[in-house]
Structure formats: structure tokens, C-alpha cells
Enzyme design. Structure first.
Site, mmCIF file in Angstrom:
data_model
loop_
_atom_site.group_PDB
_atom_site.id
_atom_site.type_symbol
_atom_site.label_atom_id
_atom_site.label_comp_id
_atom_site.label_asym_id
_atom_site.label_seq_id
_atom_site.Cartn_x
_atom_site.Cartn_y
_atom_site.Cartn_z
ATOM 1 N N GLY A 285 -17.587 -23.964 -24.868
ATOM 2 C CA GLY A 285 -16.567 -24.941 -24.994
ATOM 3 C C GLY A 285 -16.216 -25.300 -26.372
ATOM 4 O O GLY A 285 -16.432 -26.125 -26.882
ATOM 5 N N THR A 286 -15.601 -24.704 -27.257
ATOM 6 C CA THR A 286 -15.452 -24.537 -28.700
ATOM 7 C C THR A 286 -13.988 -24.659 -29.112
ATOM 8 O O THR A 286 -13.098 -24.238 -28.409
ATOM 9 C CB THR A 286 -15.948 -23.124 -29.103
ATOM 10 O OG1 THR A 286 -17.310 -23.027 -28.723
ATOM 11 C CG2 THR A 286 -15.813 -22.877 -30.575
ATOM 12 N N ILE A 287 -13.763 -25.249 -30.290
ATOM 13 C CA ILE A 287 -12.421 -25.207 -30.875
ATOM 14 C C ILE A 287 -12.502 -24.483 -32.206
ATOM 15 O O ILE A 287 -13.500 -24.567 -32.920
ATOM 16 C CB ILE A 287 -11.794 -26.610 -31.053
ATOM 17 C CG1 ILE A 287 -12.538 -27.476 -32.077
ATOM 18 C CG2 ILE A 287 -11.677 -27.323 -29.724
ATOM 19 C CD1 ILE A 287 -12.014 -27.410 -33.478
ATOM 20 N N SER B 227 -18.003 -27.191 -31.985
ATOM 21 C CA SER B 227 -18.149 -27.049 -30.537
ATOM 22 C C SER B 227 -19.229 -27.959 -29.984
ATOM 23 O O SER B 227 -20.214 -28.272 -30.663
ATOM 24 C CB SER B 227 -18.515 -25.598 -30.218
ATOM 25 O OG SER B 227 -18.844 -25.433 -28.852
#
Length: 537
Positions: A352-354, A371
Site C-alpha cells: 500500500g505505497t505512494i 508507505s
């Protein structure tokens, strides 16, 4: 690079051409970065402001309890930052086995015992102190405004929010923070985050010290203790991010740079080193043969990464041994061009990372990723300050023989990896792809398209991807040519065609330097898989 600016794929996007650019997966974040640049800030200032906004507008992927990594070009040289946090001081295999049973193989996936020290906020401060131009408090202003006034929840974020709710709604603080209506928000519904605004104001006022030595640290330690966790004020106060030298490998006249272990960036370097032993440019870009070679190279890379990579000082082998050209040539010889294989680790010992990226007309370029790991991380949210805590502790092993075995103050194996490309020692592209083990796979696939096939960054971003899972299992996007899919199946790959591209194939942001930044500027692309936005002026 003379790119082909046609785009044969489904997207109708075109790259952004500008002298100052911010590329993210949310328009409000891109706007925040441009606002900082227009106020006289540089690319580092823009990246920090953008990262702060992303903790609010994509809480499904990151938060104020995240870890982060960065590779940046300061105008003269490349720097790496490892802002991933370590295990609490009391974490040992015995600690977990006593709580979760002697058969436990890893720390739990969710809950307070999956939480390591969050590193992102102190990473922002380290970047600002060393390379920023504007006062740190100014960089928090866009995020504070959004947290207080709220924003309308977009479709992709809403989908992940709703999917995570049944799994995480019982975790402490989650429902109070992220389910204010007793449910996940609807698309277009206004979400305000007053607790995060309090945290951001304290972080701005104290330049992050409130988080690690002050009121936020005390609230986090109290929250952890109430839930039976181990994180203390001393753990938070002791933490400092680490400036590191990126590791690299040449590929067809360019050099790819990645953060060294404890991250998995070395997987992309290994795969490209193996792939270089083949004349892939002679094969059609979306052909069975080209995709097969890339898949097999990636499988070989992961076999070694999962066997050997941990925090660098605890590894049995060195990164130099894993990237040795003769060793990679021996691994390349294992590939059968007519058959898919399930590879095992090799022996590299001789005997689940940006994600976001920003660049400015002075030449500074920033490749940044942060993240909470799995969607919403641990699921635990400290309610007073809205600190959504990551679950990186789940990346540890409890097996004594593993190089990644948990230990006090040790950093776990990490999936998030920013990337940077140079040529002859000069900057070419800051880029990254999100999504667990998809990240090095995305690095390799997009680079092959740009360097071997001359596809422009947006076309390389839009092209259908595959994702290796384990053994012979491969997921492919529904947009992939059916003939290619069947051809790969004929070679023995176990393929599943997936329609949900965001969930399974990552999303990327790319900024390519077109020439002198103050004259020609940059070519920027953003991934449609997460409604990304590249903006510039």
C-alpha cells in the site's frame, strides 16, 4: 533519447513538458508541490509538501506513521536516504513466540505488534535540513489546509478504503478515524481529518521533534502500551534516518540506481543484469519472446533477493557479489527460451505505497516513496493525532537461520524503492512504481520499454504489465494482447488475466530530463492505474 511519442495503448494521455514538474497519484498533491515551487521552493521542498498531502488524500496507502526512501540529484551528485524505522528494543523471536505461539513464522500481519518505528517524518526533516530552501513549516501548510477543510474521496481510493474496512474495522483507532459515518466514505464524500491537522501543526511548529521527542511521541507510546505493544518514547527518540550511497548497475548505456538493502531495489538491478545477456531489442516489444525473457530474469532476481536480502549489515553476502557480472551471466544461462521455470536461489559467493517525483529548473530531481505497507498498514491509528501506523514488522522472520530474523533495533526487509537513472554520470530520470513486489518488476519493465524499444515515458507507463507472484504463477493485465497471453501459457507460465489493474500492477510516476532544465525542461508521465497527475509550468 529520441522517443517514439506515439502511444499504441489504451490510454489517451500525453506526457507533460515543463521546466518545473511534480508527478503524483493525486491532483491535490501535485498542486501542493507546484504551489511550493511557485513560492520559491526547490524540488526537495515540493516533494516534502507533496508527501505530507499524500498522507491525507491516500490514507489507504500511506500516513503519518509511514516509512520512506528517497534518491535525489542535488544538481551535482546523487544522494540516497533510508528513512525506514527499526524494531522496538524489546523485539526478539522469543517476544513473538511467547505471545503468538512457538510455531509463529513471522510477526503478525496487522495490529500493534506489526508496528516498527515510523521513519517518514524524520526523513522529511532530514531532506529539508540538507537540501531545502523554504522554512520547514511552510512545507506543511498545504497539508494542514487540506486536513482541516477536507477533500472529496476519489474512486480508486474509495475502492481500497471499502475493501480494507471489513478487515481492519476492529483495530484500535481505525473506526474512530477512518469510519466516521460507521462505514467507508462514498465516492465524492467530504472527508475531514482534524486529528492529522493537529499532528501536522505540531510537526510544523517543532520541525518534527514533537513526533519523536514530544507530545506525539508520548501519545504514540501511550497508545502502544494500551494495546499491549512495545513501541516506546525511547525507541522514537533514538531513531535517525540514514543517508546512503545508492547501489547501481549499467544497462545499455545508462545506469540504474536503487537504495541498497534493507530494500528490494537490488532485484531490478539483478534482473536487468541478467536481461542484458540477451538481445532483447531485436524482439518485438510486446511479443511472447520478449515478455518471457523479462519474466524469467525477474524470477531469478527474486529467488536471490528473498534468500539473501535483509538489513545490509546482517546479510550473508554482499550486494557486490549479488551484482557480479560473471555471476549474473551464470544465472542468465539458466533461462530456457522455450520453457518457463521455477528458479531457486543461486550462490553468489565466489569460492500500500505512494510514489512521487519532482524536478525544478535548477536541475534538482527527487525520487521519493513512502508507505504504510499493506493497505492502511497495521490498521492501528493513534486517535489524538491521527497517526496511522505501518505494519513493516510483518516483514521480519522469526526463524533464527534467516538473515531477516527480527532483532532489537534492526530494520526489516522493505518493499518500497525509489529509482533513478543516469547516463555518463548525469541525471536522466527520477521514477518509481508502487505496489509491493511489483515495484522492481515495474522498474525493469518500464526501463526496457524506454531504453530498448524507445517508447516515451507515458507509453511505457500505459503499456500492459505482468506480475510474477511465486513459482510459475504470473498475473497479467487484461489489456495484454491475447496472442501474447496464450504464447506465454504455451511456454508453461501459469497466467491469470486480471481486470483490476490498480490492485495488482502498481502505478508509476516518471520525470525524464529533456535537456538543460532551465531551457528544455522535462518530460513527465503519470500512471492512469491510480488516476495519477503530472503537473508543471
Amino acid at each position: 533519447m529520441n522517443f517514439d511519442f506515439s502511444n499504441p495503448y489504451l490510454s489517451t494521455r500525453i506526457p507533460i513538458f515543463a521546466r518545473n514538474v511534480v508527478s503524483t497519484s493525486h491532483p491535490l498533491a501535485s498542486q501542493a508541490g507546484l504551489r511550493i515551487l511557485q513560492q520559491g521552493g526547490n524540488a526537495v521542498d515540493a516533494a516534502i509538501a507533496t508527501a505530507a498531502v499524500m498522507t491525507l488524500v491516500e490514507p489507504v496507502s500511506n500516513g503519518l506513521g509511514s516509512d520512506a526512501f528517497c534518491i535525489l540529484w542535488d544538481g551535482k551528485e546523487l544522494h540516497g536516504l533510508n528513512a525506514s524505522g527499526p524494531a522496538p528494543k524489546v523485539w526478539t523471536p522469543e517476544y513473538f513466540k511467547a505471545k503468538y505461539g512457538a510455531d509463529a513464522a513471522t510477526p503478525p500481519m496487522r495490529g500493534i505488534d506489526s508496528v516498527t518505528v515510523p521513519g517518514a517524518v524524520r526523513g522529511w526533516v532530514a531532506m529539508s535540513d540538507r537540501f531545502g530552501k523554504l522554512p520547514f513549516a511552510d512545507l506543511m501548510a498545504p497539508a494542514i489546509d487540506i486536513a482541516e477543510r477536507g477533500y472529496l474521496v476519489p474512486p480508486v481510493v474509495q475502492g481500497k478504503w471499502a475493501a480494507a474496512t471489513p478487515v481492519l474495522q476492529s483495530q484500535p483507532g481505525f473506526a474512530q478515524t477512518f469510519l466516521p459515518w460507521g462505514r467507508a466514505p462514498e465516492v465524492g464524500e467530504l472527508f475531514r481529518f482534524a486529528a492529522a491537522a493537529r499532528a501536522l501543526k505540531a510537526i510544523a511548529r517543532t520541525k518534527g521533534e514533537a513526533y519523536y521527542n514530544g507530545e506525539i511521541a508520548e501519545a504514540l507510546a501511550k497508545f502502544s502500551a494500551e494495546q499491549g505493544g512495545a513501541l516506546t518514547v525511547a525507541d522514537l527518540a533514538a531513531y535517525q534516518p540514514e543517508w546512503v550511497k545508492p547501489i547501481s548497475r549499467d544497462y545499455h548505456g545508462h545506469t540504474l540506481h536503487e537504495i541498497p538493502p534493507n530494500g528490494q531495489g537490488i532485484a531490478a538491478l539483478i534482473a536487468l543484469g541478467i536481461l542484458e545477456k540477451f538481445d532483447i531489442a531485436s524482439l518485438p516489444v510486446d511479443s511472447v519472446q520478449s515478455q518471457h525473457l523479462q519474466i524469467e530474469a525477474m524470477k531469478l532476481a527474486f529467488a536471490d533477493v528473498y534468500r539473501y536480502v535483509s538489513e545490509r549489515k546482517t546479510m550473508e553476502v554482499t550486494t557486490e557479489q549479488m551484482l557480479d557480472d560473471a555471476y549474473l551471466a551464470s544465472r542468465a544461462r539458466l533461462i530456457d527460451v522455450k520453457k518457463a521455470q521455477d528458479f531457486k536461489a543461486g550462490n553468489p559467493v565466489k569460492g500500500g505505497t505512494i510514489y512521487l517525483t519532482a524536478a525544478d529548473e535548477s536541475g534538482m530531481m527527487v525520487s521519493f516513496i513512502q508507505s504504510n505497507y499493506m493497505g492502511f498498514g497495521s490498521g492501528c491509528v493513534e486517535p489524538e493525532f491521527g497517526i496511522s501506523l505501518q505494519n513493516r514488522g510483518h516483514g521480519f522472520s522469526l526463524k533464527a537461520e534467516s538473515p531477516n530474523v527480527v532483532a532489537p533495533g534492526k530494520r526489516p526487509f522493505h518493499t518500497i524503492i525509489p529509482a533513478f537513472l543516469t547516463k555518463d554520470g548525469q541525471p536522466v530520470m527520477s521514477f518509481g512504481v508502487m505496489g509491493g513486489n511489483m515495484q522492481p518488476q515495474g522498474h525493469m519493465q518500464t526501463l526496457v520499454r524506454m531504453l530498448d524499444y524507445k517508447q516515451n515515458p507515458q507509453a511505457a507507463c500505459d503499456a500492459p504489465r505482468w506480475r510474477f507472484n511465486a513459482g510459475l504463477e504470473i498475473n497479467v493485465e487484461a489489456a495484454m494482447n491475447p496472442n501474447t497471453v496464450q504464447g506465454l501459457r504455451d511456454l508453461g507460465h501459469h497466467l491469470e488475466v486480471i481486470n483490476d489493474s490498480y490492485q495488482d500492477f502498481g502505478a508509476g510516476q516518471f520525470i525524464w530530463r529533456a535537456g538543460e532544465p532551465s531551457v528544455e525542461g522535462y518530460v513527465a508521465a503519470s500512471d492512469p492505474r491510480r488516476d495519477g497527475v503530472a503537473a508543471g509550468y
